[in-house]
Write a protein that holds these residues in place. Structure first.
Motif, mmCIF file in Angstrom:
data_model
loop_
_atom_site.group_PDB
_atom_site.id
_atom_site.type_symbol
_atom_site.label_atom_id
_atom_site.label_comp_id
_atom_site.label_asym_id
_atom_site.label_seq_id
_atom_site.Cartn_x
_atom_site.Cartn_y
_atom_site.Cartn_z
ATOM 1 N N PRO A 33 0.637 -1.393 -0.122
ATOM 2 C CA PRO A 33 0.190 0.048 -0.101
ATOM 3 C C PRO A 33 0.717 1.126 -0.035
ATOM 4 N N GLU A 34 0.111 2.280 -0.495
ATOM 5 C CA GLU A 34 1.195 3.509 -0.638
ATOM 6 C C GLU A 34 1.391 4.329 0.911
ATOM 7 N N GLY A 35 2.631 4.434 1.198
ATOM 8 C CA GLY A 35 3.151 4.843 2.520
ATOM 9 C C GLY A 35 3.792 3.422 3.128
ATOM 10 N N SER A 36 3.941 2.610 2.434
ATOM 11 C CA SER A 36 4.433 1.370 3.385
ATOM 12 C C SER A 36 5.870 1.350 3.242
ATOM 13 N N GLY A 37 6.655 2.389 2.452
ATOM 14 C CA GLY A 37 8.174 2.366 2.559
ATOM 15 C C GLY A 37 8.813 1.264 1.455
ATOM 16 N N LEU A 38 9.853 1.695 0.940
ATOM 17 C CA LEU A 38 10.618 0.977 -0.136
ATOM 18 C C LEU A 38 11.638 0.037 0.658
ATOM 19 N N ASP A 39 12.056 -0.813 -0.129
ATOM 20 C CA ASP A 39 13.190 -1.796 0.198
ATOM 21 C C ASP A 39 14.413 -1.203 -0.620
ATOM 22 N N VAL A 40 15.460 -0.493 -0.057
ATOM 23 C CA VAL A 40 16.367 -0.014 -0.650
ATOM 24 C C VAL A 40 17.564 -0.641 -0.387
ATOM 25 N N ALA A 105 14.971 -8.200 -5.273
ATOM 26 C CA ALA A 105 14.320 -7.805 -3.725
ATOM 27 C C ALA A 105 14.171 -6.408 -3.447
ATOM 28 N N TYR A 106 14.592 -5.421 -4.356
ATOM 29 C CA TYR A 106 14.726 -4.265 -3.985
ATOM 30 C C TYR A 106 14.087 -3.346 -5.111
ATOM 31 N N ASP A 107 13.441 -2.147 -4.451
ATOM 32 C CA ASP A 107 12.938 -1.098 -5.139
ATOM 33 C C ASP A 107 13.850 -0.069 -5.703
ATOM 34 N N VAL A 108 14.715 0.008 -5.005
ATOM 35 C CA VAL A 108 15.789 0.942 -5.361
ATOM 36 C C VAL A 108 17.327 0.607 -5.034
ATOM 37 N N VAL A 109 18.146 0.836 -5.795
ATOM 38 C CA VAL A 109 19.418 0.287 -5.575
ATOM 39 C C VAL A 109 20.423 1.399 -5.653
ATOM 40 N N LEU A 110 21.246 1.635 -4.736
ATOM 41 C CA LEU A 110 22.101 2.725 -4.803
ATOM 42 C C LEU A 110 23.362 2.174 -5.219
ATOM 43 N N CYS A 111 24.430 2.773 -6.100
ATOM 44 C CA CYS A 111 25.712 2.049 -6.296
ATOM 45 C C CYS A 111 26.614 3.204 -6.579
ATOM 46 N N HIS A 112 26.840 4.089 -5.309
ATOM 47 C CA HIS A 112 27.793 5.075 -5.308
ATOM 48 C C HIS A 112 29.095 4.824 -4.969
ATOM 49 N N GLY A 113 29.968 5.305 -5.833
ATOM 50 C CA GLY A 113 31.415 5.366 -5.750
ATOM 51 C C GLY A 113 31.988 3.915 -5.601
ATOM 52 N N VAL A 114 31.408 2.894 -6.174
ATOM 53 C CA VAL A 114 31.805 1.440 -6.310
ATOM 54 C C VAL A 114 32.524 1.026 -7.696
ATOM 55 N N LEU A 115 31.795 1.547 -8.870
ATOM 56 C CA LEU A 115 32.440 1.053 -10.011
ATOM 57 C C LEU A 115 34.005 1.512 -10.210
ATOM 58 N N GLU A 116 34.425 2.312 -9.677
ATOM 59 C CA GLU A 116 35.931 2.767 -9.826
ATOM 60 C C GLU A 116 36.855 1.710 -9.310
ATOM 61 N N TYR A 117 36.294 1.003 -8.362
ATOM 62 C CA TYR A 117 37.321 -0.073 -7.863
ATOM 63 C C TYR A 117 36.947 -1.406 -8.070
ATOM 64 N N LEU A 118 36.202 -1.659 -9.125
ATOM 65 C CA LEU A 118 35.873 -2.904 -9.656
ATOM 66 C C LEU A 118 36.744 -3.281 -10.832
ATOM 67 N N ASP A 119 37.274 -4.624 -10.925
ATOM 68 C CA ASP A 119 37.931 -5.016 -12.079
ATOM 69 C C ASP A 119 37.057 -5.170 -13.134
ATOM 70 N N ASP A 120 35.834 -5.279 -12.920
ATOM 71 C CA ASP A 120 34.624 -5.700 -14.055
ATOM 72 C C ASP A 120 33.677 -4.814 -13.851
ATOM 73 N N PRO A 121 33.658 -3.445 -14.015
ATOM 74 C CA PRO A 121 32.503 -2.405 -13.860
ATOM 75 C C PRO A 121 31.155 -3.145 -14.352
ATOM 76 N N ALA A 122 31.433 -3.554 -15.811
ATOM 77 C CA ALA A 122 30.082 -4.082 -16.345
ATOM 78 C C ALA A 122 29.586 -5.159 -15.669
ATOM 79 N N GLY A 123 30.227 -6.088 -15.116
ATOM 80 C CA GLY A 123 29.943 -7.185 -14.244
ATOM 81 C C GLY A 123 29.091 -6.789 -12.831
ATOM 82 N N GLY A 124 29.758 -5.694 -12.267
ATOM 83 C CA GLY A 124 29.264 -4.960 -11.356
ATOM 84 C C GLY A 124 27.760 -4.390 -11.389
ATOM 85 N N VAL A 125 27.778 -3.676 -12.554
ATOM 86 C CA VAL A 125 26.351 -3.061 -13.061
ATOM 87 C C VAL A 125 25.144 -4.292 -13.060
#
Length: 253
Positions: A33-40, A105-125
């Motif tokens: 229902p509206e207002g139930s909050g998101l899984d982030v 399982a998630y409505d929103v995913v934050l990926c901030h400051g992560v790709l710079e450190y991955l050997d495989d950025p495409a795989g990380g995304v």
């Protein structure tokens, strides 16, 4: 309520926070229902710079980070903000993300400051996209290549600036703390190849890292004026190429 838009810190987080708050509000209105909050999910969320304020908005946040110290600080920060029941820390990284969190399982995913450190950025995304629900939203933040070149040149390090222009990973030298940087075109391509539709691209810290700190600290109203300038320039494609960071908001479905 804690706020990532504190003086000076606001100059580094203002654009991303405003875009993210708007996206969360729109997704929350569609929740049932509206207002139930998101899984982030906050990958690489560290001490909770974004996770805790997001939880304070009423959402449930899972933070995945490889550092036990960061997760301990996250727990303490969540307790101080009174959102312990809505913040969960899990040790892990983007490379093995689906080993520690549930797929889809998630409505929103934050990926901030992560790709710079991955050997495989495409795989990380691809991994963070797999964690999204069918109508989920991705908030992706990564270091901008050309912004670093401009910063080195303004600092008088012309050789390093030139190397940053030609290096495949956008690094300006052996002392560069980042393994790689990206252009807006590279980030949107990674997102598109992972099956998402790009909603917006914003330049982050277009001016904040170039303006002398003494000017910001001593001029009355300078912090707020510079913050408003950052927000105004963020959406203009002409400034994306010189931003220190680039933010991509994308949707699934």
């Amino acid at each position: 309520m804690s706020d990532p838009l504190r003086p000076r810190a606001s100059l580094r987080t203002a654009v991303v926070w405003e875009v993210l708050k708007d996206a969360l509000e729109r997704r929350a209105k569609a929740a049932v229902p509206e207002g139930s909050g998101l899984d982030v999910l906050d990958t690489g969320g560290g001490t909770g710079n974004f996770a805790v304020p997001v939880a304070e908005l009423g959402h449930r946040v899972t933070v995945v980070d490889p550092s036990p110290d960061a997760l301990f600080a996250l727990e303490r920060r969540a307790a101080e903000a009174g959102v312990t029941d809505r913040v969960r820390g899990v040790q892990g990284d983007a490379g093995g993300l689906l080993d520690v969190v549930e797929s889809g399982a998630y409505d929103v995913v934050l990926c901030h400051g992560v790709l710079e450190y991955l050997d495989d950025p495409a795989g990380g995304v691809r991994n963070v996209v797999r964690a999204l629900r069918p109508s989920g939203t991705l908030s992706l933040l990564a270091a901008g290549r050309n912004g670093a070149v401009l910063a080195r040149a303004i600092a008088g390090h012309f050789g390093e600036a030139r190397r940053g222009l030609t290096d495949p990973d956008g690094r300006w030298g052996e002392g560069d703390p980042l393994p790689r940087r990206f252009t807006a075109e590279e980030l949107t391509a990674l997102v598109g190849e992972a099956g998402l539709e790009v909603a917006s691209v914003h330049g982050v810290r277009v001016f904040a890292d170039l303006v002398p700190g003494v000017l910001v600290d001593t001029e009355p109203g300078a912090v707020e004026a510079l913050r408003e300038l950052e927000l105004a320039a963020a959406e203009l494609p002409a400034f994306h190429s010189i931003a220190t960071q680039l933010h991509v908001l994308a949707h699934r479905g």
